[in-house]
Design a protein around this motif. Structure first.
Motif, PDB file in Angstrom:
ATOM      1  N   SER A 134      44.478  72.454  80.227  1.00  0.00           N
ATOM      2  CA  SER A 134      45.299  73.505  79.634  1.00  0.00           C
ATOM      3  C   SER A 134      45.879  74.426  80.699  1.00  0.00           C
ATOM      4  CB  SER A 134      44.459  74.325  78.637  1.00  0.00           C
ATOM      5  OG  SER A 134      43.356  74.926  79.298  1.00  0.00           O
ATOM      6  N   GLN A 135      46.768  75.307  80.246  1.00  0.00           N
ATOM      7  CA  GLN A 135      47.333  76.391  81.071  1.00  0.00           C
ATOM      8  C   GLN A 135      48.166  75.903  82.255  1.00  0.00           C
ATOM      9  OE1 GLN A 135      47.091  79.798  80.355  1.00  0.00           O
ATOM     10  NE2 GLN A 135      46.275  79.042  78.417  1.00  0.00           N
ATOM     11  N   PHE A 136      48.799  74.723  82.148  1.00  0.00           N
ATOM     12  CA  PHE A 136      49.573  74.232  83.288  1.00  0.00           C
ATOM     13  C   PHE A 136      51.073  74.254  82.986  1.00  0.00           C
ATOM     14  CE2 PHE A 136      48.432  70.537  80.741  1.00  0.00           C
ATOM     15  CZ  PHE A 136      49.606  69.799  80.666  1.00  0.00           C
ATOM     16  N   TYR A 137      51.847  74.342  84.048  1.00  0.00           N
ATOM     17  CA  TYR A 137      53.311  74.286  83.976  1.00  0.00           C
ATOM     18  C   TYR A 137      53.822  73.870  85.347  1.00  0.00           C
ATOM     19  CZ  TYR A 137      58.162  75.415  83.083  1.00  0.00           C
ATOM     20  OH  TYR A 137      59.516  75.315  82.921  1.00  0.00           O
ATOM     21  N   PRO A 138      54.806  72.964  85.405  1.00  0.00           N
ATOM     22  CA  PRO A 138      55.495  72.309  84.289  1.00  0.00           C
ATOM     23  C   PRO A 138      54.680  71.148  83.725  1.00  0.00           C
ATOM     24  CG  PRO A 138      56.378  71.517  86.366  1.00  0.00           C
ATOM     25  CD  PRO A 138      55.383  72.586  86.719  1.00  0.00           C
ATOM     26  N   ASP A 139      55.282  70.453  82.755  1.00  0.00           N
ATOM     27  CA  ASP A 139      54.608  69.311  82.137  1.00  0.00           C
ATOM     28  C   ASP A 139      54.782  68.087  83.034  1.00  0.00           C
ATOM     29  OD1 ASP A 139      53.322  67.615  80.430  1.00  0.00           O
ATOM     30  OD2 ASP A 139      54.997  67.421  79.022  1.00  0.00           O
ATOM     31  N   ASP A 140      54.101  68.137  84.157  1.00  0.00           N
ATOM     32  CA  ASP A 140      54.183  67.064  85.165  1.00  0.00           C
ATOM     33  C   ASP A 140      52.760  66.761  85.613  1.00  0.00           C
ATOM     34  OD1 ASP A 140      54.921  65.270  87.076  1.00  0.00           O
ATOM     35  OD2 ASP A 140      55.789  66.734  88.457  1.00  0.00           O
ATOM     36  N   LEU A 141      51.995  66.183  84.702  1.00  0.00           N
ATOM     37  CA  LEU A 141      50.565  65.988  84.891  1.00  0.00           C
ATOM     38  C   LEU A 141      50.251  64.508  85.081  1.00  0.00           C
ATOM     39  CD1 LEU A 141      48.078  68.027  84.639  1.00  0.00           C
ATOM     40  CD2 LEU A 141      47.736  67.010  82.381  1.00  0.00           C
ATOM     41  N   THR A 142      49.345  64.212  86.009  1.00  0.00           N
ATOM     42  CA  THR A 142      48.857  62.843  86.196  1.00  0.00           C
ATOM     43  C   THR A 142      47.347  62.840  85.988  1.00  0.00           C
ATOM     44  OG1 THR A 142      50.593  62.360  87.815  1.00  0.00           O
ATOM     45  CG2 THR A 142      48.701  60.884  87.764  1.00  0.00           C
ATOM     46  N   VAL A 143      46.891  62.001  85.072  1.00  0.00           N
ATOM     47  CA  VAL A 143      45.455  61.890  84.780  1.00  0.00           C
ATOM     48  C   VAL A 143      45.007  60.467  85.076  1.00  0.00           C
ATOM     49  CG1 VAL A 143      43.648  62.101  83.040  1.00  0.00           C
ATOM     50  CG2 VAL A 143      45.616  63.655  82.987  1.00  0.00           C
ATOM     51  N   ASN A 144      43.980  60.355  85.909  1.00  0.00           N
ATOM     52  CA  ASN A 144      43.382  59.053  86.211  1.00  0.00           C
ATOM     53  C   ASN A 144      41.912  59.071  85.834  1.00  0.00           C
ATOM     54  OD1 ASN A 144      45.645  57.624  87.593  1.00  0.00           O
ATOM     55  ND2 ASN A 144      45.470  59.318  89.027  1.00  0.00           N
ATOM     56  N   TRP A 145      41.474  57.999  85.214  1.00  0.00           N
ATOM     57  CA  TRP A 145      40.052  57.818  84.909  1.00  0.00           C
ATOM     58  C   TRP A 145      39.466  56.836  85.920  1.00  0.00           C
ATOM     59  CZ3 TRP A 145      37.514  60.613  81.199  1.00  0.00           C
ATOM     60  CH2 TRP A 145      38.282  61.245  80.220  1.00  0.00           C
TER      61      TRP A 145
END
Length: 217
Positions: A134-145
């Motif tokens: 949460s609480q991030f900007y911009p919507d440029d997120l990378t999630v790795n498991w």
């Protein structure tokens, strides 16, 4: 006569203006943004105002405009203007903030990564892990498991017969930051006991990724 301060900028593209020692209470503060600065048609910005009364009967006010995230092109120069109108002023008093004067156009907000939610696990029974960002900007997120075995080796998890990472869109929040829920579905095996699952989050606001782990399963 109202004392109009300079515009101040807070992280996230939020601007505010203080007006002190005015009477009567009724006052108006209008906000505009111009981008690029050379154009002659500014855009109005929504704002809120909070007023407090002093012991001498005068009033102070703080006017705050909405965040400019998503309103302007954040890598370009822009001008923010505030116009104060009051019955004791013959003409409106204007204040201006120019991005090209300040050299600070950072609208980034660092993500907050919650702990991985882990249900009770059973061998050979399908399950789902969840990590809220949460609480991030911009919507440029990378999630790795990743899966970390009982030693120190880490293996990236990809969609397969055993692992599924359902698509999840980020949700825009009222403060113009985003929230994202990362999901991992898998079937634990007996040899997974003692291994760890890691959620690794990367974002332009981070120098290094943030990691959360399940701890030994």
């Amino acid at each position: 006569i109202p004392k109009v301060r300079d515009i101040t900028r807070s992280p996230g593209g939020i601007f505010s203006l203080d007006v002190d020692h005015f009477k009567p209470e009724n006052i108006t503060v209008l906000w505009e943004v111009t981008q690029p600065p050379s154009i002659t048609q500014p855009r109005p910005i929504n704002s809120t105002i909070i007023k407090t009364q002093n012991q001498d009967g005068t009033f102070n006010a703080i006017s705050t405009c909405e965040s400019l995230r998503g309103v302007i092109q954040e890598d370009g120069a822009y001008v923010v203007q505030a116009m104060v109108e009051h019955s004791k002023l013959k003409h409106s008093k204007n204040r201006e903030w120019r991005s090209d004067d300040k050299g600070n156009r950072d609208f980034l907000a660092r993500p907050e990564v919650g702990m991985i939610r882990i249900p009770k696990l059973f061998v050979n029974k399908h399950t789902q892990l969840q990590c809220t960002i949460s609480q991030f900007y911009p919507d440029d997120l990378t999630v790795n498991w990743l899966m970390k075995d009982k030693g120190t080796r880490e293996f990236p998890i990809t969609n397969s017969a055993r692992y599924k990472m359902p698509d999840s869109r980020s949700q825009l929040q009222p403060d113009k930051t985003f929230t994202h829920t990362a999901l991992l579905e898998f079937t634990p095996l007996l040899e997974d006991v003692g291994s760890e699952v890691i959620c690794r989050v990367s974002h332009p606001s981070l120098k290094e990724p943030i990691e959360k782990t399940t701890g030994p399963l």
